[in-house]
Scaffold this active site. Sequence first.
Site, short mmCIF file in Angstrom:
data_model
loop_
_atom_site.label_atom_id
_atom_site.label_comp_id
_atom_site.label_asym_id
_atom_site.label_seq_id
_atom_site.Cartn_x
_atom_site.Cartn_y
_atom_site.Cartn_z
N ASN A 1 0.85 -1.20 0.00
CA ASN A 1 0.00 0.00 0.00
C ASN A 1 0.88 1.24 0.00
OD1 ASN A 1 0.57 0.77 2.86
ND2 ASN A 1 -0.32 -1.26 3.19
N PRO B 1 -2.41 -12.37 10.41
CA PRO B 1 -2.80 -12.16 11.82
C PRO B 1 -3.05 -10.68 12.06
CG PRO B 1 -0.46 -12.69 11.65
CD PRO B 1 -1.04 -12.85 10.27
O1 PMT Z 1 2.96 6.04 6.62
P1 PMT Z 1 2.34 7.35 6.19
O2 PMT Z 1 2.48 7.59 4.71
O3 PMT Z 1 2.83 8.50 7.01
O4 PMT Z 1 0.75 7.25 6.42
C1 PMT Z 1 0.25 7.14 7.72
C2 PMT Z 1 -0.92 6.14 7.76
C3 PMT Z 1 -2.07 6.67 6.93
C4 PMT Z 1 -0.49 4.77 7.25
C5 PMT Z 1 -1.30 6.01 9.27
O5 PMT Z 1 -1.63 7.28 9.76
C6 PMT Z 1 -2.47 5.06 9.46
O6 PMT Z 1 -3.64 5.44 9.37
N1 PMT Z 1 -2.13 3.78 9.77
C7 PMT Z 1 -3.10 2.70 9.91
C8 PMT Z 1 -3.30 2.10 8.58
C9 PMT Z 1 -4.17 0.84 8.64
O7 PMT Z 1 -3.74 -0.20 8.27
O8 PMT Z 1 -5.34 1.00 9.20
P2 PMT Z 1 -6.42 -0.20 9.43
O9 PMT Z 1 -7.67 0.53 9.67
O10 PMT Z 1 -6.38 -1.15 8.29
O11 PMT Z 1 -5.90 -0.93 10.71
C10 PMT Z 1 -6.33 -0.57 12.02
C11 PMT Z 1 -5.23 -0.85 13.02
O12 PMT Z 1 -4.95 -2.25 13.04
C12 PMT Z 1 -3.91 -0.16 12.72
O13 PMT Z 1 -3.36 0.25 13.94
C13 PMT Z 1 -3.06 -1.25 12.07
O14 PMT Z 1 -1.67 -1.04 12.30
C14 PMT Z 1 -3.57 -2.49 12.79
N2 PMT Z 1 -3.49 -3.74 12.02
C15 PMT Z 1 -4.19 -3.88 10.86
C16 PMT Z 1 -4.15 -5.09 10.20
C17 PMT Z 1 -3.36 -6.14 10.74
N3 PMT Z 1 -3.27 -7.31 10.10
N4 PMT Z 1 -2.67 -5.96 11.85
C18 PMT Z 1 -2.74 -4.78 12.53
O15 PMT Z 1 -2.08 -4.62 13.56
#
Ligand code: PMT
Length: 416
Positions: A210, A306
Amino acid sequence: MGHLHNRNIIIGVTGGIAAYKIAELTRLLRGDGAAVRIIMSRGAQAFITPLTLQSLSGHPIHTELLDETAEMGMGHIELARWADAFLVAPATADAVARLAAGRADDLLTTAALATPAPLFVAPAMNQQMWNNPATSANIQTLINRGVNIIGPGAGDQACGDVGPGRLTEPVDISAKINAHFPNRALEGKRVVITAGPTREPLDPVRYISNHSSGKMGFALAKAAAEAGAETILIAGPVMLSTPEGVTRLNVETAGQMHEACIEQIHKPTDVFIGSAAVADYRAEFSAPQKIKKVGDTLNLNLIRNPDIITEVAKSKHRPTVVVGFAAETEHLVEHAEAKRVAKGLDVVVANDVSRADIGFNSDANMVTWLDNIGREVIPLTTKQNLAKLLMMRCSKRLSPTSDNDEKMATQLEGDR
Ligand code: PMT
């Protein structure tokens, strides 16, 4: 990080349209743990009521130089000595001129002259007034005296002009004040942060990933290390250099990030922040050789990775504060809150990634902080500033009652 705890800040408000922004600034500074007292010029009172700022600062507003009642409580010299930082915002062209001239004919200028504290001036005025050589000379005089000039910003002005002269946004003024004070609020704490994307291989040359650049996570790691924390940064593949004082562990895949996180939290950890954009799925089989172009379509079988942060939050080694980010393109708050609850997080930082100017790969960000108490929008600012604010809030969650809160309570007692 509450690194404004035990810090006393005076805001001198002068008469400009931007005076209303001091309400937000007061709230931000107090949120960082500072005690705030406000001096208003007569002009300022035409733009925002003393009662508003009194309610937000928790202290009576100081307005008069020769005020018997005020002198019996906290006199102007005592007030000037009380300050650890003295900020004039918004500073009109007249206020800038009077500060440069060293005038002392009202409470604000007298206290500014009498304070041993560092002086910050955030000008706000019409662009023509700002560009006037008289104002430039006054600003230069203040700079030569070691005064910290904050801004101004440029853009549309209330008078209809466009150009420099807008008051710097409260969140950025607050960051400048924070940056002035040594910030060791996370001394003795351990912080683990994930950053960047993960790459899920399809074959030796292709992968699923991504747009995460890692900027947000690296800014968080920098802020945590600067605040004195032992900081572990588990980074996906990004082109960023490691902030000073940060231990970096490089990973490629979600599986490797998962393994590194679980290993790291075996050591007692105070704060875990998942800012990485972890791939939710990976190819069931990664081809050992480059996949050949045969047929018109190619089916990939993907399986779930996971959920790292869920496992961290539900682990018996759970860090004290677990913060996730939620990257959303619609229903920002609803989806983010649902993730907070489902994943067992203390806080979720909701990031609208449908906008090009914030979120993925930008230098700025605007987020909503969601916890069990409520939600709060943190206005647009740089990722560096935002990181400092977020680390402050994490530190506050670790020790909600600070010395400064007690000190403020005592001062309020004294004011009654
Ligand atoms: O890296 P940059 O370009 O500065 O951009 C920052 C960002 C947009 C990536 C950052 O601010 C952000 O929003 N990160 C979370 C991105 C994400 O994957 O969001 P999610 O809604 O899919 O996941 C929710 C949470 O679960 C996040 O804390 C993620 O790290 C965690 N997660 C998700 C999937 C997974 N398999 N394991 C996880 O731990």
